[in-house]
Design a protein around this motif. Structure first.
Motif, PDB file in Angstrom:
ATOM      1  N   PRO A 149      -6.018   2.603  -7.532  1.00  7.32           N
ATOM      2  CA  PRO A 149      -6.234   3.661  -6.544  1.00  7.32           C
ATOM      3  C   PRO A 149      -7.531   3.417  -5.758  1.00  7.32           C
ATOM      4  N   PHE A 150      -7.447   3.501  -4.430  1.00  3.79           N
ATOM      5  CA  PHE A 150      -8.604   3.272  -3.569  1.00  3.79           C
ATOM      6  C   PHE A 150      -8.912   4.499  -2.726  1.00  3.79           C
ATOM      7  N   LEU A 151     -10.153   4.567  -2.275  1.00  3.15           N
ATOM      8  CA  LEU A 151     -10.598   5.560  -1.309  1.00  3.15           C
ATOM      9  C   LEU A 151     -11.097   4.820  -0.077  1.00  3.15           C
ATOM     10  N   VAL A 152     -10.745   5.311   1.094  1.00  2.99           N
ATOM     11  CA  VAL A 152     -11.272   4.789   2.350  1.00  2.99           C
ATOM     12  C   VAL A 152     -11.967   5.985   2.998  1.00  2.99           C
ATOM     13  N   GLU A 153     -13.314   5.973   2.958  1.00  2.00           N
ATOM     14  CA  GLU A 153     -14.076   7.119   3.422  1.00  2.00           C
ATOM     15  C   GLU A 153     -14.755   6.843   4.759  1.00  2.00           C
ATOM     16  N   PHE A 154     -14.644   7.813   5.679  1.00  2.00           N
ATOM     17  CA  PHE A 154     -15.265   7.696   6.992  1.00  2.00           C
ATOM     18  C   PHE A 154     -16.765   7.510   6.824  1.00  2.00           C
ATOM     19  N   SER A 155     -17.299   6.522   7.516  1.00  2.00           N
ATOM     20  CA  SER A 155     -18.728   6.244   7.440  1.00  2.00           C
ATOM     21  C   SER A 155     -19.414   6.515   8.776  1.00  2.00           C
ATOM     22  N   ASP A 156     -18.830   5.975   9.878  1.00  2.00           N
ATOM     23  CA  ASP A 156     -19.539   6.063  11.156  1.00  2.00           C
ATOM     24  C   ASP A 156     -18.602   5.735  12.320  1.00  2.00           C
ATOM     25  N   ILE A 177       0.854  -1.178   0.000  1.00  2.00           N
ATOM     26  CA  ILE A 177       0.000   0.000   0.000  1.00  2.00           C
ATOM     27  C   ILE A 177       0.894   1.233   0.000  1.00  2.00           C
ATOM     28  N   LYS A 178       0.680   2.079  -1.008  1.00  2.00           N
ATOM     29  CA  LYS A 178       1.553   3.236  -1.219  1.00  2.00           C
ATOM     30  C   LYS A 178       0.722   4.502  -1.404  1.00  2.00           C
ATOM     31  N   LYS A 179       1.383   5.624  -1.384  1.00  2.00           N
ATOM     32  CA  LYS A 179       0.786   6.933  -1.655  1.00  2.00           C
ATOM     33  C   LYS A 179      -0.455   7.201  -0.806  1.00  2.00           C
ATOM     34  N   ILE A 180      -0.367   6.904   0.491  1.00  2.00           N
ATOM     35  CA  ILE A 180      -1.481   7.186   1.392  1.00  2.00           C
ATOM     36  C   ILE A 180      -1.531   8.690   1.624  1.00  2.00           C
ATOM     37  N   THR A 181      -2.698   9.260   1.453  1.00  2.00           N
ATOM     38  CA  THR A 181      -2.865  10.687   1.693  1.00  2.00           C
ATOM     39  C   THR A 181      -4.244  10.954   2.271  1.00  2.00           C
ATOM     40  N   GLY A 182      -4.371  12.073   2.940  1.00  2.00           N
ATOM     41  CA  GLY A 182      -5.654  12.467   3.494  1.00  2.00           C
ATOM     42  C   GLY A 182      -6.525  13.115   2.436  1.00  2.00           C
ATOM     43  N   ILE A 183      -7.819  12.872   2.531  1.00  2.00           N
ATOM     44  CA  ILE A 183      -8.818  13.524   1.689  1.00  2.00           C
ATOM     45  C   ILE A 183      -9.860  14.108   2.644  1.00  2.00           C
ATOM     46  N   PRO A 184     -10.777  14.944   2.169  1.00  2.00           N
ATOM     47  CA  PRO A 184     -11.711  15.602   3.095  1.00  2.00           C
ATOM     48  C   PRO A 184     -12.474  14.676   4.042  1.00  2.00           C
ATOM     49  N   ASN A 185     -12.844  13.477   3.608  1.00  2.00           N
ATOM     50  CA  ASN A 185     -13.630  12.598   4.482  1.00  2.00           C
ATOM     51  C   ASN A 185     -12.969  11.239   4.719  1.00  2.00           C
ATOM     52  N   GLY A 186     -11.640  11.176   4.593  1.00  2.00           N
ATOM     53  CA  GLY A 186     -10.956   9.913   4.840  1.00  2.00           C
ATOM     54  C   GLY A 186      -9.561   9.904   4.255  1.00  2.00           C
ATOM     55  N   PHE A 187      -9.269   8.837   3.492  1.00  2.00           N
ATOM     56  CA  PHE A 187      -7.922   8.641   2.971  1.00  2.00           C
ATOM     57  C   PHE A 187      -7.977   8.035   1.584  1.00  2.00           C
TER      58      PHE A 187
END
Length: 137
Positions: A51-58, A23-33
Motif C-alpha cells: 500500500p502506497f500514499l501519494v501526498e500533495f507536496s507543492d 496499480i489498484k484500489k486508488i482512492t482519495g485521501i485528505p492530502n492526495g491519494f
C-alpha cells in the motif's frame, strides 16, 4: 480564468483510467491519494502487494510535486522498495513525469496535450480531500 473543484475520490477515478493495471484500489485521501501496487521487488519476506500514499507536496511554476510513501512503513526496507518502484515507474512514465528520490514531479506543460486542451493551470492545491485547480484559458 476558470476554476475547477472536485474531491480527491472523484479525481482518483480520472487517474485510474490512465494508469497501469498493476496499480489498484486508488482512492482519495485528505492530502492526495492512496493505492496498492503489485511489485515483484525481490524481498522474500515482504508481500508483493504494497500500500502506497501519494501526498500533495507543492505546485510551483507549472510543476506539480507529490511525495511517494509506503502506507504502512516496513522500517528498514521502505527506502529500497520506493527506489525499486521509482525505477519501475521511470521506465513507463510519460514525457513530463520525473522522479527525484521519493518525489514525483509532473511538468504540466509537457503532460497536457496543448493541441487538444489550450489552457494553463495557474494554481493547484489539495487539502481536506478537495482538489482545487485554477485555469487560464
Amino acid at each position: 480564468m476558470a476554476y475547477l473543484e472536485m474531491t480527491t475520490k472523484e479525481f482518483a477515478k480520472v487517474v485510474k483510467a490512465n494508469i497501469s493495471n498493476d496499480i489498484k484500489k486508488i482512492t482519495g485521501i485528505p492530502n492526495g491519494f492512496s493505492f496498492v501496487a503489485e511489485i515483484d521487488h525481490g524481498f522474500p519476506l515482504i508481500p508483493k502487494t504494497i500500500p502506497f500514499l501519494v501526498e500533495f507536496s507543492d505546485f510551483s511554476k507549472g510543476q506539480l510535486t507529490f511525495e511517494l510513501n509506503i502506507n504502512k512503513p516496513l522500517k528498514l526496507v521502505t527506502a529500497k522498495i520506493i527506489s525499486f518502484l521509482v525505477k519501475a515507474f521511470e521506465e513507463e512514465a510519460p514525457e513530463g513525469v520525473y522522479f527525484e528520490k521519493n518525489y514525483i514531479k509532473i511538468k504540466l506543460d509537457e503532460v497536457i496535450d496543448k493541441e487538444s486542451f489550450d489552457f494553463t493551470i495557474t494554481d493547484l492545491t489539495i487539502e481536506n480531500s478537495i482538489v482545487k485547480i485554477n485555469v487560464r484559458l
